[in-house]
Design an enzyme around this catalytic site. Structure first.
Site, short mmCIF file in Angstrom:
data_model
loop_
_atom_site.label_atom_id
_atom_site.label_comp_id
_atom_site.label_asym_id
_atom_site.label_seq_id
_atom_site.Cartn_x
_atom_site.Cartn_y
_atom_site.Cartn_z
N LYS A 132 0.90 -1.38 0.05
CA LYS A 132 0.07 -0.10 -0.15
C LYS A 132 0.92 1.35 -0.26
O LYS A 132 0.69 2.13 -0.72
CB LYS A 132 -1.07 -0.04 1.07
CG LYS A 132 -2.11 -1.24 1.11
CD LYS A 132 -2.93 -1.16 2.46
CE LYS A 132 -3.91 -2.38 1.94
NZ LYS A 132 -5.06 -2.49 3.30
N GLN A 191 -4.43 -1.27 9.61
CA GLN A 191 -4.58 -2.62 8.88
C GLN A 191 -5.12 -3.60 9.90
O GLN A 191 -4.88 -3.50 11.06
CB GLN A 191 -2.94 -2.93 8.69
CG GLN A 191 -3.11 -4.33 7.82
CD GLN A 191 -3.68 -4.05 6.38
OE1 GLN A 191 -3.74 -3.03 5.99
NE2 GLN A 191 -3.95 -5.28 5.86
N ASP A 238 -10.46 3.61 4.37
CA ASP A 238 -11.10 2.46 4.60
C ASP A 238 -12.54 2.37 4.41
O ASP A 238 -13.25 1.12 4.13
CB ASP A 238 -10.76 1.61 5.71
CG ASP A 238 -9.41 0.84 5.41
OD1 ASP A 238 -9.27 0.15 4.48
OD2 ASP A 238 -8.67 0.40 6.48
N1 L34 Z 1 -7.89 -2.02 7.33
N2 L34 Z 1 -7.24 -4.00 6.69
C1 L34 Z 1 -7.81 -2.90 6.27
N3 L34 Z 1 -8.04 -2.76 5.15
C2 L34 Z 1 -7.84 -3.48 3.96
O1 L34 Z 1 -8.69 -3.24 3.03
C3 L34 Z 1 -7.51 -4.71 4.35
N4 L34 Z 1 -7.30 -5.85 3.43
C4 L34 Z 1 -7.44 -7.12 3.94
C5 L34 Z 1 -6.53 -7.30 5.01
N5 L34 Z 1 -6.83 -6.28 5.98
C6 L34 Z 1 -7.16 -4.94 5.59
C7 L34 Z 1 -6.65 -5.69 2.48
O2 L34 Z 1 -6.00 -4.69 1.94
C8 L34 Z 1 -6.71 -7.85 2.87
N6 L34 Z 1 -6.16 -6.85 1.89
C9 L34 Z 1 -5.60 -7.27 0.79
C10 L34 Z 1 -5.07 -6.18 -0.18
C11 L34 Z 1 -4.39 -6.40 -1.30
C12 L34 Z 1 -4.03 -7.82 -1.52
C13 L34 Z 1 -4.55 -8.79 -0.78
C14 L34 Z 1 -5.34 -8.56 0.35
C15 L34 Z 1 -3.21 -8.22 -2.86
O3 L34 Z 1 -2.76 -6.96 -3.61
N7 L34 Z 1 -2.96 -9.39 -3.16
C16 L34 Z 1 -2.35 -9.54 -4.29
C17 L34 Z 1 -1.24 -10.93 -4.07
C18 L34 Z 1 -0.29 -10.28 -2.90
C19 L34 Z 1 0.86 -11.28 -2.55
O4 L34 Z 1 1.43 -12.05 -3.49
O5 L34 Z 1 1.21 -11.63 -1.31
C20 L34 Z 1 -3.17 -10.28 -5.26
O6 L34 Z 1 -2.67 -10.30 -6.62
O7 L34 Z 1 -4.31 -10.76 -4.96
#
Ligand code: L34
Ligand code: NAD
Length: 299
Positions: free
Chosen positions: A54, A98, A121
Site C-alpha cells: 500500500k 490494518q 477504508d
Molecule cells: N484496514 N485491513 C484494512 N483494510 C484492508 O483493505 C485490508 N485488507 C485485507 C486485510 N486487512 C485489511 C487488504 O487490503 C486484505 N487486503 C488485501 C489487499 C491487497 C491484496 C490482498 C489482500 C493483494 O494485493 N493481493 C495480491 C497478492 C499479494 C501477494 O502476493 O501476497 C493479489 O494479486 O491478490
C-alpha cells in the site's frame, strides 16, 4: 467455453495512472499533496506485506505516505492517541489501520476513532451509514469498491441481474451487497442475495447468480456445479495453501476452484492478480477523494 479472465492487475495499473494524473493536476493547481498514514500493529507477515504494498503504491502515484509500526502489545489507549495525532495532522488526509488487530484491542473503538473524513477504508460507522443511503460523500470500503470498478470497466451489466455475494463481513461481503443493491446504474441496481456460514443450501443460491462474488476465506468453496453457465465469477478470497514446490512454501488461492469454474463461467477473476490489486488502487483513489475534502463531514 472457457471464461474470459479479468485482469485486476492490468485494471489497477490503469486506475493508478488516473490517480497519478489527478495528483499532478492538484499540485499544479497549488492544492495540497495528498497524505496517507498506514498503521500496522504487530508483526503478522501477511499484514506487513499488504501495508508495504500500500505504501509503495501510494508513493508511486505521488501520495506522501507514512507507515507507523506499533508493537503487538501496545495498550489500546496508546493506539487511540496515535490516531488522534493523525486526525489533527494537516498533512495527513487518509488514515488506514490494518486489520486484524490483536485481541486485547477493541476494533470498534479504533475504527470509530479515525476521523470520518480521513477514513479511507470506509469502516467508520458514519461512512457505513453514508454508504447505506448512497450519499456521494461516503468513503466506500476499498475491496467492494474495487469489485464494482472491475465489473463496470469490464462492461458487465449489473442492472436487473441476480447478484449473489458469499460472505457478510463488514470489510467485504456486507458492503459488497449494498453497492450491488444501490440505486445506481454504475455497478448497482442488481437483485442481491447475501449468503453466509448459516445459509442452508449455498449451491441453491449460487446457481441462480448471474454475478457471483465470493468472499468467504475458504479455498475451493465454489465448485463448477455451483455456478450457472455463463455467470461472472469474482473471487475475493485470498488463502495461503502449503506448496513445497514454491520458494516461500505456500501459494495463494482464492475461494473458487478456478480450473473447473473457468470452464462454465463467462468471465472470472484470478487469484492472485484479481481483486487484490484493485483494493490497493481504490485506497489510492479514496485518499485523493479525502484530500479534496469530498469524503465525510469535511466536504
Ligand atoms: N484496514 N485491513 C484494512 N483494510 C484492508 O483493505 C485490508 N485488507 C485485507 C486485510 N486487512 C485489511 C487488504 O487490503 C486484505 N487486503 C488485501 C489487499 C491487497 C491484496 C490482498 C489482500 C493483494 O494485493 N493481493 C495480491 C497478492 C499479494 C501477494 O502476493 O501476497 C493479489 O494479486 O491478490
Ligand atoms: P471473514 O472471515 O470476516 O468473513 C467471511 C464470511 O464468509 C463470513 O461472513 C462467513 O459467514 C462467510 N463464510 C465462511 N465460510 C462459509 C461457507 N462455507 N459458506 C458460506 N459462507 C461462508 O473474512 P473477510 O475479511 O470478509 O475475507 C474473506 C476472504 O477475502 C478472505 O480470504 C480474505 O483474505 C479475503 N480478502 C481479500 C481482499 C482482497 O483485496 N482481495 C480483501 C479483504 C479480504
Amino acid at each position: 467455453m472457457a471464461a474470459e479472465i479479468i485482469s485486476g492487475t492490468k485494471m489497477a495499473r490503469e486506475i493508478r495512472g488516473e490517480v497519478a494524473r489527478a495528483i499532478e493536476e492538484m499540485t499544479a493547481a497549488g492544492e495540497q499533496i495528498p497524505g496517507l498514514a498506514t498503521v500496522l500493529v504487530g508483526e503478522d507477515p501477511a499484514s506487513q506485506s499488504y501495508v508495504r504494498m500500500k505504501n509503495r503504491a501510494a508513493r508511486e502515484v505521488g501520495i506522501r505516505s507514512r507507515q507507523i509500526d506499533l508493537p503487538d502489545d501496545i495498550p489500546e489507549e496508546e493506539l487511540l492517541g496515535w490516531i488522534e495525532g493523525l486526525n489533527a495532522d494537516p498533512e495527513i488526509h487518509g488514515i488506514l489501520v490494518q486489520l486484524p488487530l490483536p485481541d486485547h484491542i477493541g476494533r470498534g473503538a479504533v475504527l470509530e476513532a479515525v476521523h470520518p473524513g480521513k477514513d479511507v477504508d470506509g469502516f467508520h460507522p458514519v461512512n457505513v451509514g453514508r454508504m447505506a443511503v448512497s450519499d456521494p460523500a461516503a468513503l466506500v470500503p476499498c475491496t467492494p469498491q474495487g469489485v464494482v470498478e472491475l465489473l463496470v470497466r469490464s462492461g458487465i451489466e449489473t442492472r436487473g441481474q441476480n447478484a449473489v455475494v458469499v460472505g457478510r463481513s463488514n470489510i467485504v461481503g456486507r458492503p459488497m451487497g449494498q453497492l450491488l443493491l444501490a440505486e445506481n446504474p454504475r455497478g448497482g441496481d442488481a437483485t442481491v442475495t447475501v449468503a453466509h456460514l448459516f445459509t442452508r443450501d449455498l449451491a441453491e443460491h449460487t446457481r441462480l447468480a448471474d454475478i457471483l462474488v465470493v468472499a468467504a476465506g475458504h479455498p475451493g468453496l465454489i465448485t463448477a456445479d455451483m455456478v450457472k453457465p455463463g455467470a461472472v465469477v469474482i473471487d475475493v478470497g485470498i488463502n495461503r495453501v502449503d506448496d513445497s514446490s514454491r520458494e516461500k512454501g505456500y501459494r495463494l488461492v482464492g475461494d473458487v476452484a478456478f480450473d473447473e469454474v473457468r470452464e462454465v463461467a463467462s468471465a472470472i477473476t484470478p487469484v492472485p492478480g484479481g481483486v487484490g490489486p484493485m483494493t490497493i488502487a481504490m485506497l489510492l483513489s479514496n485518499t485523493v477523494k479525502a484530500a479534496r475534502g469530498l469524503g465525510g463531514p469535511l466536504r
